[in-house]
Design a protein around this motif. Structure first.
Motif, PDB file in Angstrom:
ATOM      1  N   ARG A 255       0.948  -1.240  -0.042  1.00  0.00           N
ATOM      2  CA  ARG A 255       0.011   0.098  -0.029  1.00  0.00           C
ATOM      3  C   ARG A 255       0.635   1.395  -0.138  1.00  0.00           C
ATOM      4  NH1 ARG A 255      -4.007  -1.645   4.912  1.00  0.00           N
ATOM      5  NH2 ARG A 255      -2.098  -2.485   5.661  1.00  0.00           N
ATOM      6  N   ALA A 256       2.096   1.159   0.078  1.00  0.00           N
ATOM      7  CA  ALA A 256       3.042   2.229   0.060  1.00  0.00           C
ATOM      8  C   ALA A 256       3.164   3.210  -1.219  1.00  0.00           C
ATOM      9  CB  ALA A 256       4.424   2.008   0.275  1.00  0.00           C
ATOM     10  N   THR A 257       3.428   4.386  -0.997  1.00  0.00           N
ATOM     11  CA  THR A 257       3.544   5.328  -1.851  1.00  0.00           C
ATOM     12  C   THR A 257       5.150   5.238  -2.382  1.00  0.00           C
ATOM     13  OG1 THR A 257       1.805   6.830  -1.322  1.00  0.00           O
ATOM     14  CG2 THR A 257       3.183   7.777  -2.817  1.00  0.00           C
ATOM     15  N   VAL A 258       5.160   5.276  -3.942  1.00  0.00           N
ATOM     16  CA  VAL A 258       6.561   5.381  -4.333  1.00  0.00           C
ATOM     17  C   VAL A 258       6.887   6.450  -5.480  1.00  0.00           C
ATOM     18  CG1 VAL A 258       8.301   4.011  -5.860  1.00  0.00           C
ATOM     19  CG2 VAL A 258       6.643   2.622  -4.315  1.00  0.00           C
ATOM     20  N   ILE A 259       7.844   7.101  -5.050  1.00  0.00           N
ATOM     21  CA  ILE A 259       8.068   8.442  -5.747  1.00  0.00           C
ATOM     22  C   ILE A 259       9.454   8.540  -6.375  1.00  0.00           C
ATOM     23  CG2 ILE A 259       7.810  11.043  -6.073  1.00  0.00           C
ATOM     24  CD1 ILE A 259       5.781  10.815  -3.766  1.00  0.00           C
ATOM     25  N   PRO A 260       9.623   8.313  -7.919  1.00  0.00           N
ATOM     26  CA  PRO A 260      10.973   8.747  -8.332  1.00  0.00           C
ATOM     27  C   PRO A 260      11.179  10.209  -8.303  1.00  0.00           C
ATOM     28  CG  PRO A 260       9.687   7.276  -9.690  1.00  0.00           C
ATOM     29  CD  PRO A 260       8.688   8.037  -8.830  1.00  0.00           C
ATOM     30  N   PHE A 261      12.457  10.474  -7.926  1.00  0.00           N
ATOM     31  CA  PHE A 261      12.929  11.998  -8.057  1.00  0.00           C
ATOM     32  C   PHE A 261      14.592  11.808  -8.259  1.00  0.00           C
ATOM     33  CE2 PHE A 261      14.837  10.884  -3.935  1.00  0.00           C
ATOM     34  CZ  PHE A 261      15.645  11.953  -3.607  1.00  0.00           C
TER      35      PHE A 261
END
Length: 396
Positions: A255-261
């Motif tokens: 359920r985790a949020t994953v954000i590339p940056f």
């Protein structure tokens, strides 16, 4: 028969501390880009050196939560004072394998994580010969497992100490009052040691949530995964580790949020200045990831805000999700809560669409809400209260 009294809705229970001064900690292995991320996020000047423990004391700052609704209200009212919502961010030095046993500066770092309420977990997938990795090479899957295991082992230590005490009182001593805590912590023990699952993945009753919130286990904290790419990879949206990391997270934290940056890309934008940064993003056809990261961090803390607005001030007031109108009024002033009469509420979407408070009223969309009204994110509220309620003649 008299009508049944409407059941009062209770504020939802969340794992973690209750309040609005909550913090999110930046966690990861040494030299994965935590301090660079913190610097660009908060525009502060924490040391970002190529040394595993350059951040020994946690740097703490706050960053305004970007929101087009707030910007619109400021443009509309042109107020003297403007106060956005803020996200409190803590830069925590890198964790290494064995941190739970004191390796590196482990115990201090783990206590800094304990003082936070959610985690930005930064993963390095960029190559840079000038920035060494403490494990010798780039492998974010290994790094994910090291951090997870260290937090779980620290929770197991905390758990063992408390269970040892409870076994004397709740089991051998027959203290019935402490038995629910003992039963809950035994369930945690099974999760951590036998199932190798983190506390936040458990199915917990309200009573168990209350027990867990006394202990604030490290693995009970929500996690947002931030994948730190090189500028080149971020612009082209490609890296050999992206799919592998996403697959690992889908299995282990679904359920985790994953954000590339890209810390390098964000640092370049900061150095360019506002106008040139905007132009550069248009040329590269890619946007800064910071607004998305900040908004998700704020939401992970179970926070939201409502607005008050006028020519004197436009302000976003932070409250926890599920907060009722009187308690929201109390954020402005305690007298507002004590003497609460009603909340006059406009939805932001109605205000923007119709153009003015008068138009919202004319359309029948200006609502008067009572003390059981649960404030929604982005509500524009005017509180009415009895100025004398609950007050004494004694000055405070």
């Amino acid at each position: 028969m008299p009508p049944k009294k409407k059941e009062e809705q209770k504020q939802p229970l969340f794992l973690g501390r209750f309040g609005t001064s909550l913090k999110i900690g930046i966690v990861g292995m040494p030299n994965v880009g935590k301090s660079t991320f913190f610097n660009v996020l908060t525009k502060s000047a924490a040391a970002a050196e190529n040394f595993p423990f350059c951040t020994i004391d946690p740097n703490e700052s706050r960053v305004a939560v970007p929101d087009g609704r707030y910007d619109f209200l400021c443009d509309y009212h042109k107020p003297v004072s403007r106060v956005p919502a803020f996200l409190n961010v803590v830069d925590i030095a890198g964790l290494v394998k064995g941190a739970h046993e004191g390796q590196g500066l482990g115990n201090a770092f783990l206590s800094h994580i304990s003082a936070c309420d959610a985690i930005f977990h930064i993963l390095r997938v960029f190559d840079d010969a000038e920035i060494s990795h403490v494990e010798g090479d780039i492998n974010p899957i290994r790094d994910l497992e090291i951090i997870r295991d260290e937090l779980m082992k620290k929770d197991q230590q905390t758990l063992a100490n408390r269970l040892g005490s409870l076994e004397k009182t709740a089991v051998r001593g027959g203290d019935k009052k402490q038995k629910p805590e003992y039963d809950c912590l035994k369930k945690v023990e099974t999760m951590l040691e036998q199932e190798h699952r983190e506390v936040r993945f458990g199915e917990w009753s309200n009573l168990e949530v209350e027990v867990l919130n006394k202990h604030l286990f490290l693995t009970s904290k929500p996690v947002i995964y931030l994948i730190n790419l090189s500028e080149k990879d971020y612009i082209r949206k490609k890296n050999k580790w992206l799919v592998k990391v996403k697959e690992w997270i889908d299995v282990n934290d679904p359920r985790a949020t994953v954000i590339p940056f890209s810390g390098a890309f964000e640092l370049k934008l900061l150095d360019l200045g506002e106008e040139d940064a905007k132009k550069y993003q248009e040329e590269q056809k890619v946007q800064s990831a910071l607004p998305k990261i900040i908004k998700n961090g704020y939401s992970a803390l179970h926070l939201q805000y409502f607005f008050t607005g006028g020519p004197d001030e436009v302000r976003a007031w932070t409250v926890m999700q599920g907060t009722k109108a009187p308690q929201a009024a109390g954020k402005i002033h305690t007298d507002f809560e004590r003497g609460f009469i009603m909340a006059e509420v406009m939805k932001y979407s109605d205000f923007k669409e119709l153009g003015s408070e008068q138009s919202v009223k004319a359309a029948g969309k200006y609502r008067q809400q009572g003390r059981n009204y649960i404030v929604e994110d982005g509500d524009i509220i005017f509180f009415k209260f009895n100025a004398g309620a609950g007050l004494t003649s004694k000055k405070k």
